[in-house]
Design a protein around this motif. Structure first.
Motif, PDB file in Angstrom:
ATOM      1  N   ALA A 197       0.827  -1.215   0.000  1.00  0.00           N
ATOM      2  CA  ALA A 197       0.000   0.000   0.000  1.00  0.00           C
ATOM      3  C   ALA A 197       0.859   1.262   0.000  1.00  0.00           C
ATOM      4  O   ALA A 197       0.430   2.318  -0.465  1.00  0.00           O
ATOM      5  N   ARG A 198       2.086   1.134   0.505  1.00  0.00           N
ATOM      6  CA  ARG A 198       2.955   2.323   0.582  1.00  0.00           C
ATOM      7  C   ARG A 198       3.314   2.872  -0.796  1.00  0.00           C
ATOM      8  O   ARG A 198       3.699   4.025  -0.931  1.00  0.00           O
ATOM      9  N   ASP A 199       3.221   2.027  -1.828  1.00  0.00           N
ATOM     10  CA  ASP A 199       3.621   2.466  -3.170  1.00  0.00           C
ATOM     11  C   ASP A 199       2.450   2.954  -4.015  1.00  0.00           C
ATOM     12  O   ASP A 199       2.607   3.214  -5.201  1.00  0.00           O
ATOM     13  N   VAL A 200       1.258   3.024  -3.427  1.00  0.00           N
ATOM     14  CA  VAL A 200       0.073   3.382  -4.205  1.00  0.00           C
ATOM     15  C   VAL A 200      -0.647   4.541  -3.519  1.00  0.00           C
ATOM     16  O   VAL A 200      -0.845   4.512  -2.299  1.00  0.00           O
ATOM     17  N   THR A 201      -1.033   5.567  -4.283  1.00  0.00           N
ATOM     18  CA  THR A 201      -1.873   6.636  -3.731  1.00  0.00           C
ATOM     19  C   THR A 201      -3.277   6.069  -3.586  1.00  0.00           C
ATOM     20  O   THR A 201      -3.877   5.622  -4.562  1.00  0.00           O
ATOM     21  N   LEU A 202      -3.794   6.084  -2.352  1.00  0.00           N
ATOM     22  CA  LEU A 202      -5.060   5.391  -2.091  1.00  0.00           C
ATOM     23  C   LEU A 202      -6.156   6.341  -1.642  1.00  0.00           C
ATOM     24  O   LEU A 202      -5.969   7.144  -0.725  1.00  0.00           O
ATOM     25  N   VAL A 203      -7.328   6.222  -2.286  1.00  0.00           N
ATOM     26  CA  VAL A 203      -8.504   6.977  -1.857  1.00  0.00           C
ATOM     27  C   VAL A 203      -9.560   5.949  -1.463  1.00  0.00           C
ATOM     28  O   VAL A 203      -9.885   5.044  -2.249  1.00  0.00           O
ATOM     29  N   GLY A 204     -10.096   6.035  -0.246  1.00  0.00           N
ATOM     30  CA  GLY A 204     -11.126   5.098   0.220  1.00  0.00           C
ATOM     31  C   GLY A 204     -12.431   5.854   0.434  1.00  0.00           C
ATOM     32  O   GLY A 204     -12.440   6.924   1.046  1.00  0.00           O
ATOM     33  N   VAL A 205     -13.539   5.316  -0.093  1.00  0.00           N
ATOM     34  CA  VAL A 205     -14.824   6.014   0.017  1.00  0.00           C
ATOM     35  C   VAL A 205     -15.821   5.164   0.796  1.00  0.00           C
ATOM     36  O   VAL A 205     -16.036   3.995   0.469  1.00  0.00           O
ATOM     37  N   THR A 206     -16.421   5.765   1.821  1.00  0.00           N
ATOM     38  CA  THR A 206     -17.463   5.052   2.553  1.00  0.00           C
ATOM     39  C   THR A 206     -18.731   5.912   2.601  1.00  0.00           C
ATOM     40  O   THR A 206     -18.739   7.072   2.183  1.00  0.00           O
ATOM     41  N   GLY A 207     -19.819   5.333   3.122  1.00  0.00           N
ATOM     42  CA  GLY A 207     -21.120   6.010   3.131  1.00  0.00           C
ATOM     43  C   GLY A 207     -22.170   5.009   2.675  1.00  0.00           C
ATOM     44  O   GLY A 207     -21.828   4.009   2.036  1.00  0.00           O
ATOM     45  N   PHE A 259     -15.811   8.249 -10.176  1.00  0.00           N
ATOM     46  CA  PHE A 259     -15.477   9.645 -10.477  1.00  0.00           C
ATOM     47  C   PHE A 259     -14.034   9.945 -10.024  1.00  0.00           C
ATOM     48  O   PHE A 259     -13.271  10.596 -10.733  1.00  0.00           O
ATOM     49  N   VAL A 260     -13.680   9.468  -8.850  1.00  0.00           N
ATOM     50  CA  VAL A 260     -12.313   9.689  -8.351  1.00  0.00           C
ATOM     51  C   VAL A 260     -11.314   9.031  -9.299  1.00  0.00           C
ATOM     52  O   VAL A 260     -10.280   9.609  -9.650  1.00  0.00           O
ATOM     53  N   ASP A 261     -11.642   7.830  -9.750  1.00  0.00           N
ATOM     54  CA  ASP A 261     -10.724   7.134 -10.662  1.00  0.00           C
ATOM     55  C   ASP A 261     -10.494   7.973 -11.930  1.00  0.00           C
ATOM     56  O   ASP A 261      -9.364   8.104 -12.395  1.00  0.00           O
ATOM     57  N   ALA A 262     -11.592   8.524 -12.451  1.00  0.00           N
ATOM     58  CA  ALA A 262     -11.454   9.347 -13.663  1.00  0.00           C
ATOM     59  C   ALA A 262     -10.488  10.496 -13.399  1.00  0.00           C
ATOM     60  O   ALA A 262      -9.631  10.815 -14.238  1.00  0.00           O
ATOM     61  N   LEU A 310     -11.871  14.958  -3.175  1.00  0.00           N
ATOM     62  CA  LEU A 310     -11.050  13.784  -2.812  1.00  0.00           C
ATOM     63  C   LEU A 310      -9.819  13.690  -3.727  1.00  0.00           C
ATOM     64  O   LEU A 310      -8.688  13.520  -3.254  1.00  0.00           O
ATOM     65  N   ALA A 311     -10.064  13.796  -5.037  1.00  0.00           N
ATOM     66  CA  ALA A 311      -8.954  13.655  -5.984  1.00  0.00           C
ATOM     67  C   ALA A 311      -7.958  14.800  -5.802  1.00  0.00           C
ATOM     68  O   ALA A 311      -6.737  14.599  -5.851  1.00  0.00           O
ATOM     69  N   HIS A 312      -8.501  15.996  -5.554  1.00  0.00           N
ATOM     70  CA  HIS A 312      -7.620  17.151  -5.345  1.00  0.00           C
ATOM     71  C   HIS A 312      -6.727  16.914  -4.127  1.00  0.00           C
ATOM     72  O   HIS A 312      -5.506  17.121  -4.186  1.00  0.00           O
ATOM     73  N   ARG A 313      -7.305  16.413  -3.043  1.00  0.00           N
ATOM     74  CA  ARG A 313      -6.498  16.155  -1.842  1.00  0.00           C
ATOM     75  C   ARG A 313      -5.554  14.972  -2.036  1.00  0.00           C
ATOM     76  O   ARG A 313      -4.595  14.799  -1.295  1.00  0.00           O
ATOM     77  N   ALA A 314      -5.838  14.160  -3.063  1.00  0.00           N
ATOM     78  CA  ALA A 314      -4.921  13.044  -3.373  1.00  0.00           C
ATOM     79  C   ALA A 314      -3.874  13.475  -4.396  1.00  0.00           C
ATOM     80  O   ALA A 314      -3.133  12.640  -4.914  1.00  0.00           O
TER      81      ALA A 314
END
Ligand SMILES: CC(=O)N[C@H]1[C@@H](OP(=O)(O)OP(=O)(O)OC[C@H]2O[C@@H](n3ccc(=O)[nH]c3=O)[C@H](O)[C@@H]2O)O[C@H](CO)[C@@H](O)[C@@H]1O[C@H](C)C(=O)N[C@@H](C)C(=O)N[C@H](CCC(=O)O)C(=O)O
Ligand SMILES: Nc1ncnc2c1ncn2[C@@H]1O[C@H](COP(=O)(O)OP(=O)(O)OP(=O)(O)O)[C@@H](O)[C@H]1O
Length: 525
Positions: A118-128, A138-141, A333-337
């Motif tokens: 996981a240390r080598d990948v920028t990760l975004v996790g979405v819950t709700g 959308f984040v992937d795009a 989310l993408a901006h903060r990533a």
């Protein structure tokens, strides 16, 4: 799409000594025994030769009951709890290592085994409760705007670079997750967006994982069979938003739960208010204003303003205000990533459709109604889906829907009532009845329908989802809209323990072909 079995691990397997594992995690183990571990698995059917089998206490059974099966498939060691170890005395001839709570440890063990991928990948996790899948896509795009190769982990698929397999669930078990991350590293994938379900958090599936940015969409009634009540459900969700699991957060504060989450968070939070009348509209760092529903009903445009005065004109490529919300949260989310704001907004505006989420399967023409498939399977999601479709429907709104078996029974009449209130023609059918008699699920839904529409006008029932879809097509005129809700992209229908191949999109297309071929006899009320 390819079913997932056997396709989720890196080609170059790790090789780690059991003795090192025992030392690293202070486990109880028989002295002098060592084996080389090349993988880890939690279900005996997923075991591959060289694996460590995690025999966990379950809600129904103990994994130790399946250790024998796991060893026959090639497991070289077992990790379990004291009661599992006791049950295994004399049963398996591989080393058994013991931890007081192996489920809690499993994520960290898997991460260690695969060398902390996981240390080598920028990760975004979405819950709700709702919007995870849509927001994740959308984040992937947006991530693709700056990363050459990306991955998606969620309900619809597990995709690493260009390769995708069907997903067994929303958030995979920890050993699968870290195996996938190792595969990403191997294939040069540098960013991943993933859905994080409340079950996953409660059952330790995100152990050993710290995402760069965690996102919260909303909290609505669902899964109370598992979490007990809304406070329990909220508590599970909020366990993603702690330093162990996330470096920072983006929280939608349209509801009170989002406000509560932001207030209690120990990590830096960007709050986002996506409606001008929402709970956090006055205090949020990011705000959506001037949202305009597109006249073609496809997308919406809006302005997103940030805490430092930055402002972009943004758009959602999917209909309805809920997707303005998903798009806004995704952009932040993408901006903060690490994606520049303008680039993120532009990429989200042009994101491809998400399978089974407001998916336009048939376009309206002089012969056919507009036909959509949507995954709405909670009362709130159903309201929002029907409200989103109404403005793009010149005629009547025809809905095909049901409710899952072995899940929250309380929502069934509520769903019926909502459909009767917001749609014109109803075809009540089966979703995934699982172990329950399908007719009793339909009866509970119809009870709610009758409460709203006592004369039963334009209400139909069908014991086959395929026939229900066909009936809806037969009933609909070109100015009407047919929406099939509840199953979204799902490739199967679960009836009495058997997974039958079934998909709403395919059923709609088959119904269109059948309609073109001539008149049919659908199942009536
Ligand atoms: C309610 C729930 O989440 N249950 C999870 C839980 O199962 P359990 O405690 O009932 O397990 P069990 O059947 O008693 O078996 C005990 C142990 O024996 C193992 N076993 C069992 C049978 C076998 O043949 N071999 C074997 O090794 C199991 O992997 C398990 O570790 O632990 C298992 C793994 O340890 C999970 O596979 C299982 O998820 C089941 C399959 C499931 O359907 N979960 C759903 C509800 C879920 O997680 N859904 C969320 C999305 C929700 C949403 O937002 O819609 C998701 O992330 O997908
Ligand atoms: N932000 C939102 N708020 C409320 N409802 C939404 C939102 N986004 C989507 N929905 C509705 O919920 C349905 C499910 O959306 P989506 O698949 O994106 O959510 P999810 O959280 O991944 O759901 P699940 O966990 O059940 O897979 C959609 O088809 C839509 O009807």
């Amino acid at each position: 799409m390819t079913p997932p079995v056997g396709r989720l691990r890196p080609a170059h397997r790790p090789a780690r000594h059991l003795t090192d594992l025992v030392h690293e995690f202070s486990l109880d183990a028989p002295a002098g025994l060592d084996v080389v571990l090349t993988g880890v698995a939690v279900g005996s059917a997923e075991v591959e030769p060289g694996d460590l089998f995690a025999a966990l206490p379950g809600l129904r059974r103990h994994g130790a009951d399946f250790a024998d099966h796991a060893v026959r498939r090639g497991a070289v060691a077992v990790l379990t709890d004291p009661s599992g170890a006791e049950a295994l005395v004399g049963v398996v001839d591989v080393p058994v290592v013991v931890a007081p709570d192996p489920r809690r440890l499993l994520g960290a063990v898997s991460a260690w085994l695969y060398g902390e991928p996981a240390r080598d990948v920028t990760l975004v996790g979405v819950t709700g409760t709702n919007g995870k899948t849509t927001t994740t896509y959308f984040v992937d795009a947006a991530l693709r705007a700056v990363h050459e190769r990306t991955a998606v982990i969620g309900t619809v698929e597990l995709r690493v670079g260009d390769e995708a397999v069907e997903s067994p669930r929303t958030t995979v078990e920890a050993p699968v997750l870290h195996g996938l991350l190792a595969l990403m590293r191997e294939r040069g994938v540098t960013a991943c967006s993933m859905e994080v379900s409340s079950h996953a958090i409660a059952l330790g599936r995100i152990g050993g994982l710290t995402v760069d940015v965690a996102g919260f969409t909303n909290l609505q009634r669902d899964h109370l069979d598992f979490h007990g009540d809304m406070d329990g459900y909220f508590a599970a969700k909020s366990r993603l938003f702690v330093p162990e699991h996330a470096k920072r957060a983006v929280v939608c504060v349209d509801d009170e739960w989002g406000l509560r989450l932001a207030a209690q968070s120990e990590i830096p939070v960007d709050t986002v208010a996506t409606r001008e009348d929402s709970a956090g509209a006055r205090t949020a760092r990011w705000r959506v204003t001037d949202a305009t529903i597109g006249l073609d009903g496809v997308g919406s445009t809006f302005t997103l303003t940030g805490p430092d005065g930055e402002s972009v004109r943004a758009a959602s490529p999917l209909p309805g205000l809920v997707n303005v919300s998903n798009a806004a949260v995704a952009v932040v989310l993408a901006h903060r990533a690490g994606v520049p704001l303008e680039l993120a907004a532009d990429a989200v505006a042009h994101a491809p459709g998400v399978p089974g989420r407001m998916e336009r399967v048939v376009e309206r023409d002089e012969r056919l109604p507009l036909c959509l498939v949507d995954y709405a399977h909670t009362p709130d999601a159903l309201v929002l889906a029907l409200e989103a479709v109404r403005p793009i429907t010149p005629g009547r709104l025809v809905i095909v829907f049901g409710s899952d078996g072995d899940r929250d029974r309380g929502k069934r009449p509520i769903m019926g009532q909502i459909a009767a209130r917001l749609a014109d023609v109803l075809v009540v059918t089966d979703e995934n009845p699982r172990s329950e008699p399908p007719e009793s699920i339909r009866a509970a839904i119809l009870e709610g329908v009758r409460a709203e529409r006592p004369d039963g006008r334009d209400v139909h029932e069908s014991d086959s989802r395929e026939r229900a879809v066909r009936l809806a097509l037969d009933l609909a005129r070109p100015e009407d809209t047919v929406i099939v809700t509840g199953k979204g992209h799902e490739p199967t229908q679960e009836i009495d323990g058997v997974f039958h191949r079934y998909n709403d999109r395919d059923a709609l297309l088959a119904a269109v072909r059948a309609a073109a071929a001539g008149p049919t006899s659908g199942a009536g009320a």
